[in-house]
Design a protein around this motif. Structure first.
Motif, PDB file in Angstrom:
ATOM      1  N   VAL A 156       0.868  -1.173   0.000  1.00 33.98           N
ATOM      2  CA  VAL A 156       0.000   0.000   0.000  1.00 33.98           C
ATOM      3  C   VAL A 156       0.904   1.221   0.000  1.00 33.98           C
ATOM      4  O   VAL A 156       1.617   1.475   0.964  1.00 33.98           O
ATOM      5  CB  VAL A 156      -0.913   0.012   1.252  1.00 33.98           C
ATOM      6  N   TRP A 204      -4.472   2.255   8.156  1.00 35.97           N
ATOM      7  CA  TRP A 204      -4.393   1.225   7.125  1.00 35.97           C
ATOM      8  C   TRP A 204      -4.025  -0.140   7.685  1.00 35.97           C
ATOM      9  O   TRP A 204      -4.447  -1.172   7.148  1.00 35.97           O
ATOM     10  CB  TRP A 204      -3.472   1.678   6.003  1.00 35.97           C
ATOM     11  N   TYR A 249      -5.995   2.518  -2.076  1.00 38.09           N
ATOM     12  CA  TYR A 249      -5.525   1.615  -1.018  1.00 38.09           C
ATOM     13  C   TYR A 249      -6.615   0.596  -0.682  1.00 38.09           C
ATOM     14  O   TYR A 249      -6.321  -0.566  -0.408  1.00 38.09           O
ATOM     15  CB  TYR A 249      -5.141   2.389   0.236  1.00 38.09           C
TER      16      TYR A 249
END
Length: 92
Positions: free
Chosen positions: A12, A87, A63
């Motif tokens: 990512v 994330w 993402y």
């Protein structure tokens, strides 16, 4: 997963640290990069081209799309520190 099946990584983000992570993944005998994502498809594609990605690699423009890919075993989150928690939690 057998010992001969490589671990499929997704990355990512495409910051400079991602290049270092990529370097390590490509040298591990049991790992392969499978997916990379960035918020811009043009920048993600440029990162893939600059790093000689195979045509089989997936490139995403978000993402979220990277996290949603069902064919990946693990993830690397080489994003700015302020984005790690968000994330990493979403990846879990």
């Amino acid at each position: 997963m057998s010992a001969k099946t490589p671990i499929r990584f997704r990355i990512v983000g495409c910051a400079e640290i991602a290049r270092k992570v990529l370097w390590a993944i490509t040298r591990a005998p049991n790992a392969t990069l499978y997916v990379v994502g960035r918020r811009s498809i043009d920048k993600a594609t440029a990162f893939a081209k600059a790093n000689n990605f195979l045509p089989t690699f997936k490139i995403y423009s978000s993402y979220d799309a990277v996290l949603d890919d069902p064919d990946v075993n693990t993830i690397s989150v080489p994003l700015p520190t302020s984005l790690h928690i968000k994330w990493a939690v979403l990846a879990v």
